[in-house]
Design a protein around this motif. Sequence first.
Motif, short mmCIF file in Angstrom:
data_model
loop_
_atom_site.label_atom_id
_atom_site.label_comp_id
_atom_site.label_asym_id
_atom_site.label_seq_id
_atom_site.Cartn_x
_atom_site.Cartn_y
_atom_site.Cartn_z
N ASP A 27 0.85 -1.20 0.00
CA ASP A 27 0.00 0.00 0.00
C ASP A 27 0.88 1.25 0.00
OD1 ASP A 27 -1.80 2.07 0.41
OD2 ASP A 27 -3.02 0.93 1.84
N CYS A 28 0.91 1.94 -1.16
CA CYS A 28 1.74 3.14 -1.30
C CYS A 28 0.90 4.41 -1.32
CB CYS A 28 2.57 3.05 -2.59
SG CYS A 28 3.71 1.66 -2.60
N THR A 29 -0.27 4.36 -0.71
CA THR A 29 -1.19 5.49 -0.72
C THR A 29 -0.52 6.78 -0.29
OG1 THR A 29 -3.06 4.03 -0.25
CG2 THR A 29 -3.37 6.39 0.20
N TYR A 30 0.32 6.72 0.73
CA TYR A 30 0.90 7.94 1.30
C TYR A 30 2.38 8.12 0.94
CZ TYR A 30 -3.36 7.61 4.07
OH TYR A 30 -4.67 7.51 4.46
N GLN A 31 2.88 7.37 -0.02
CA GLN A 31 4.30 7.46 -0.34
C GLN A 31 4.63 8.74 -1.10
OE1 GLN A 31 5.93 4.01 -2.23
NE2 GLN A 31 8.04 4.72 -2.02
N ILE A 32 5.57 9.50 -0.59
CA ILE A 32 6.03 10.75 -1.21
C ILE A 32 7.38 10.55 -1.88
CG2 ILE A 32 6.70 13.15 -0.80
CD1 ILE A 32 3.76 12.74 -0.42
N THR A 33 8.30 9.91 -1.21
CA THR A 33 9.66 9.81 -1.71
C THR A 33 9.75 9.01 -3.01
OG1 THR A 33 11.92 9.13 -1.16
CG2 THR A 33 10.15 7.74 -0.33
N THR A 34 10.67 9.42 -3.87
CA THR A 34 10.95 8.69 -5.11
C THR A 34 12.21 7.84 -4.97
OG1 THR A 34 12.18 10.60 -5.96
CG2 THR A 34 9.85 10.43 -6.56
N GLU A 35 12.90 7.99 -3.87
CA GLU A 35 14.14 7.24 -3.64
C GLU A 35 13.80 5.79 -3.32
OE1 GLU A 35 17.58 6.02 -3.71
OE2 GLU A 35 17.54 8.22 -3.79
N THR A 36 14.44 4.86 -4.00
CA THR A 36 14.15 3.44 -3.78
C THR A 36 15.31 2.70 -3.11
OG1 THR A 36 14.90 2.95 -6.03
CG2 THR A 36 12.53 3.32 -5.71
N GLY B 266 -2.08 -5.36 8.76
CA GLY B 266 -2.86 -4.67 9.78
C GLY B 266 -2.54 -3.19 9.86
N PHE B 267 -1.41 -2.77 9.28
CA PHE B 267 -1.00 -1.37 9.34
C PHE B 267 -0.61 -0.86 7.95
CE2 PHE B 267 -0.11 -3.21 13.47
CZ PHE B 267 -0.72 -2.31 14.32
N THR B 268 -0.96 0.38 7.68
CA THR B 268 -0.56 1.05 6.44
C THR B 268 0.53 2.05 6.77
OG1 THR B 268 -2.73 0.80 5.39
CG2 THR B 268 -1.33 2.59 4.59
N CYS C 127 -3.56 12.19 7.62
CA CYS C 127 -2.50 11.26 7.21
C CYS C 127 -1.68 11.84 6.07
CB CYS C 127 -3.12 9.93 6.78
SG CYS C 127 -3.88 8.99 8.12
N VAL C 128 -2.38 12.45 5.10
CA VAL C 128 -1.70 13.07 3.96
C VAL C 128 -0.78 14.18 4.44
CG1 VAL C 128 -2.04 14.50 1.91
CG2 VAL C 128 -3.46 12.47 2.26
#
Length: 354
Positions: free
Chosen positions: A25-34, A79-81, A114-115
């Motif tokens: 779940d990447c709903t809140y992912q900001i970073t582009t670094e992998t 259970g957690f995002t 969250c956002v």
Amino acid sequence: MPDYPISNFHFPIFTVSLSCVDLEDCTYQITTETSVDDLSCSIESVGLMCPPLLINQRPETGNSNVGRADFEHCPQPGGFTIVSGFRRIAACHCLGWSDIEARILNADTQKLDCVKFAITENAFQRPLNLIEMSRAVYMLSVFFKEDKKLAEAASAIGVLANPSLVKKLKAVCLLPGAIQDNVLSDTISLSMALELGRLEADAGVAFAGLFETLKLSLNKQREIITRVREIALREDISILDVIMGDDFQEILNNEDLDRNQKARDIRFYLKQRRFPAITRTETAFEALVKELNLGKNVSLRPPRDFEGTVYNLNLSFKDLTELKACGVSVEKIIQNPAFDRWLKGTDNDSCVKI
């Protein structure tokens, strides 16, 4: 139990089993670094200094006063995002950790909060790149429909943007990954990315791949796009048909050519295909000038696209000797019968006029 404050919120820290964290779940992912190599070394050396921020997606454990055992024995993974700390959690996985300390949000925490948490934790640690800014703005756009209010909300949490910019950033977030990657690598500009996004299906991605290979300047990128679009329109074919054509691909895949040579040959090929008459005339004129053998200090240039009748003759010299040599070259031009026929537009094999 320790608290970790952001704004007016306080998040209790619990030990959480990594198997209970939804890594997909990447709903809140900001970073582009992998990459997590450097982070893994740091965490292995000094530990997890800043616990990730998670939201509890299980209503039955939504109370912030639940104990450690409740989290460690969640009935199923997911259970957690993750709200913030994607790379930290990935690094802990790489290290083989089974559980970590994390700050936990209640299940009833508003999505807008969250956002904001996700954006704030990234924006105040380092400057966001364009793609990260676009992700942040796009997340906020769900809650702020007007660009002016969206810009104000973004600026308030560290993403400085005016209404005009947020409109563009929203669009960038929806572009294909290949185009976004080129923005990240500075291969293309924000305006070029948006232009590619407006092209027909797959054409923008094809151009992105071409520009990544050739490393062209913005002006040359625009030139190639314009030429290809004009050819497609003139020949009633798709843009992709032009790019994927045998002649085009033969140049692009020629291992004997370096990047600059490929760019030069592709630009000439497109010009020749788009303006065959002008290209033929240009080639004939260059052959004529070569035969004149004017020397390095004399240059003779035709009207732009041969649409006028005024030619330009440039002389460069540093003393009278060089000036006299230029004079000899000028006399050669005047006395040359082929050039005389060229100016008069007389048809012959060496002078093909439009």
